[in-house]
Design an enzyme around this catalytic site. Structure first.
Site, PDB file in Angstrom:
ATOM      1  N   ASP A  11      41.150  37.077  35.118  1.00  0.00           N
ATOM      2  CA  ASP A  11      42.535  36.617  35.260  1.00  0.00           C
ATOM      3  C   ASP A  11      43.386  37.850  35.548  1.00  0.00           C
ATOM      4  O   ASP A  11      43.522  38.732  34.698  1.00  0.00           O
ATOM      5  CB  ASP A  11      42.998  35.920  33.980  1.00  0.00           C
ATOM      6  CG  ASP A  11      44.245  35.077  34.206  1.00  0.00           C
ATOM      7  OD1 ASP A  11      44.852  35.191  35.287  1.00  0.00           O
ATOM      8  OD2 ASP A  11      44.614  34.313  33.297  1.00  0.00           O
ATOM      9  N   ASP A 105      44.654  34.041  41.523  1.00  0.00           N
ATOM     10  CA  ASP A 105      44.490  35.163  40.593  1.00  0.00           C
ATOM     11  C   ASP A 105      43.486  34.914  39.482  1.00  0.00           C
ATOM     12  O   ASP A 105      43.454  35.651  38.504  1.00  0.00           O
ATOM     13  CB  ASP A 105      45.846  35.522  39.978  1.00  0.00           C
ATOM     14  CG  ASP A 105      46.452  34.363  39.193  1.00  0.00           C
ATOM     15  OD1 ASP A 105      46.041  33.217  39.418  1.00  0.00           O
ATOM     16  OD2 ASP A 105      47.347  34.611  38.376  1.00  0.00           O
ATOM     17  N   GLU A 106      42.640  33.908  39.645  1.00  0.00           N
ATOM     18  CA  GLU A 106      41.773  33.530  38.526  1.00  0.00           C
ATOM     19  C   GLU A 106      40.472  32.953  39.064  1.00  0.00           C
ATOM     20  O   GLU A 106      40.468  32.183  40.016  1.00  0.00           O
ATOM     21  CB  GLU A 106      42.503  32.491  37.667  1.00  0.00           C
ATOM     22  CG  GLU A 106      41.813  32.104  36.398  1.00  0.00           C
ATOM     23  CD  GLU A 106      42.622  31.070  35.617  1.00  0.00           C
ATOM     24  OE1 GLU A 106      42.144  30.659  34.549  1.00  0.00           O
ATOM     25  OE2 GLU A 106      43.706  30.657  36.086  1.00  0.00           O
TER      26      GLU A 106
END
Length: 464
Positions: A11, A105-106
């Site tokens: 993350d 983003d993950e």
């Protein structure tokens, strides 16, 4: 469940806001809030410095401004965020063929499938190397969680924030989860959490002690079984490399409610065309056209129409969306409109063109996409979104601090420069133009300087 913590969850830390801070030396260490800046905008991401004031993602922007009036408020630069995300995902795919992105983003990574890890020690090394590689390639930080399951790996990355690495060793899961609040578990939102609280269940340990039968009675069969399994730290979900899209959609929220029915129709046609462009960009077509309308009182209506087969024709989608709109009362005003296509396929049926209300136009698809929706519209004033990149013929590269009353204020600095100076110009200044973002880290021989640095903007070797 596995016997080694070989599932990794990455993350990126406050991703959008961190990108903005890395791009803009004057914002490093400052409260930065990224999102829609209109009256109905919401916070997409905020920096950790902004979170100190109580700001968080999905908060109304008006509330964020009350909590942090002196923060920097910026309009998202999604194409730039996407390009950096692709760099990060490339590093993940170098570790394993099984990478499951959840957002820009993950992502989850199955380290065992790629031979990158097989026990706790090798998993730690892989996680530490990944964090170092991300910093070297992007200049940003990410938090890593390692565990024997996806659920626990995600919990571990939350514990690692910001800029850390946490490993949950197999065999310790129950002890770790026990004292955590039930909202820690995936799928337990505010409503379910309140329902469990009223039943006297506050922690994961109390959830497990309640037993499967009681949870089924409280929450229903599917959710009861699932929550009981998670409370016991059971999670056999595999990392899935490709997630099949179920729908393609676009929507707009309007700063001022739209009351004019003709304008509503124009917006729906425009959204239909945008949706088709996105559909074609993904090489897809779809059978079901969906219209979403949020009215002045926040009530949201969804209407759909299923065609005889999949299509990617803009005329078909526009006509179907218009028919759906005919059945919706918009008298009190509309604050949000959306058009989507579901029932996706990777082919089209030519005979679907006959489903449009009128005959199919002879113009090629590109003409549909580029043709203006409204016949007469005054020339658009040059817009300078806060935070976006610009270049001035005399002063070089910079970014927009703000604009209004016919003026635009620019701070001239680059990711590798010192804190820059501020200048104000007319919005129609011919020497000022939009620019592409600059790399966040030195690029080969350009490290010591380059044409992107404006006069008086020496390149710094590192960050402030």
């Amino acid at each position: 469940m596995r016997t080694a913590p070989t599932i990794l969850h990455l993350d990126m830390d406050a991703f959008f806001a961190s990108v903005e801070q890395a791009s803009k030396p004057s914002l490093r260490g400052k409260a930065v809030i990224v999102g829609g800046l209109g009256p109905r905008g919401v916070v997409a991401t905020c920096s950790y410095e902004a979170r100190v004031f109580g700001v968080h993602s999905a908060m109304p922007m008006a509330q964020a401004r009350r909590l942090a009036p002196h923060a920097a408020y910026l309009v998202p630069r999604f194409p730039f965020y996407r390009s950096i995300s692709e760099q990060v995902m490339g590093l993940l795919r170098a570790l394993s063929p099984l990478v499951e992105p959840l957002s820009l983003d993950e992502a989850f990574v199955d380290l065992e499938a790629g031979g990158a890890a097989w026990d706790e020690g090798s998993a730690r090394l892989a996680g530490a190397k990944l964090r170092a590689d991300i910093r070297a390639v992007t200049g940003l930080t990410g938090s890593v969680g390692l565990a024997a399951s996806k659920m626990l790996a995600k919990i571990a990355s939350e514990q690692a924030k910001p800029d850390g690495l946490v490993v949950i060793e197999p065999g310790t899961e129950r002890a770790l989860l026990g004292p955590m609040p039930v909202r820690t578990l995936p799928g337990v939102g505010p409503a379910t959490g309140d329902h469990l609280r009223r039943a006297g269940i506050h922690t994961v340990e109390e959830l497990a002690e309640a037993g499967e039968d009681e949870l089924v009675r409280l929450l229903g069969k599917a959710q009861g079984h699932a929550l009981y399994a998670m409370a016991l730290a059971w999670d056999e979900r595999p990392v899935v490399a490709e997630r099949e899209a179920k729908s393609v959609s676009v929507e707009d929220t309007y700063d001022v409610d739209i009351h004019d029915r003709t304008r509503v129709g124009v917006e729906v046609r425009r959204l239909a065309d945008r949706c088709v462009r996105r559909l074609r960009g993904a090489g897809l077509s779809g059978r079901t056209i969906v219209l979403k309308v949020r009215r002045y009182d926040f009530s949201t209506l969804t209407r759909s129409e299923t065609l005889r087969g999949p299509t990617d024709d803009p005329a078909v989608v526009r006509e179907a969306a218009a028919r759906l709109l005919d059945a919706v009362d918009t008298t009190g005003g509309v604050r949000l409109l959306g058009v989507g296509v579901s029932g996706l396929a990777d082919y089209t049926q030519e005979d679907l063109f006959a489903q449009a209300a009128g005959e199919r136009a002879d113009a090629p698809a590109e003409e549909y996409e580029d043709a203006p929706v409204e016949e007469e519209r005054p020339p658009a004033e040059r817009r300078w979104p806060a935070g976006h990149d610009v270049r001035h013929a005399e002063y070089g590269h910079g970014w927009v601090q703000g604009s209004g009353l016919g003026r635009v204020t620019v701070r001239f600095e680059t990711p590798l420069s010192a804190r820059g100076r501020v200048k104000t110009f007319r919005v129609d200044d011919p020497l000022l133009e939009p620019a592409d973002p600059l790399p966040l880290v030195p690029q080969g021989p350009q490290e010591g300087g380059g044409p992107d640095a404006g006069p008086g903007e020496p390149r710094a070797a590192g960050r402030e």
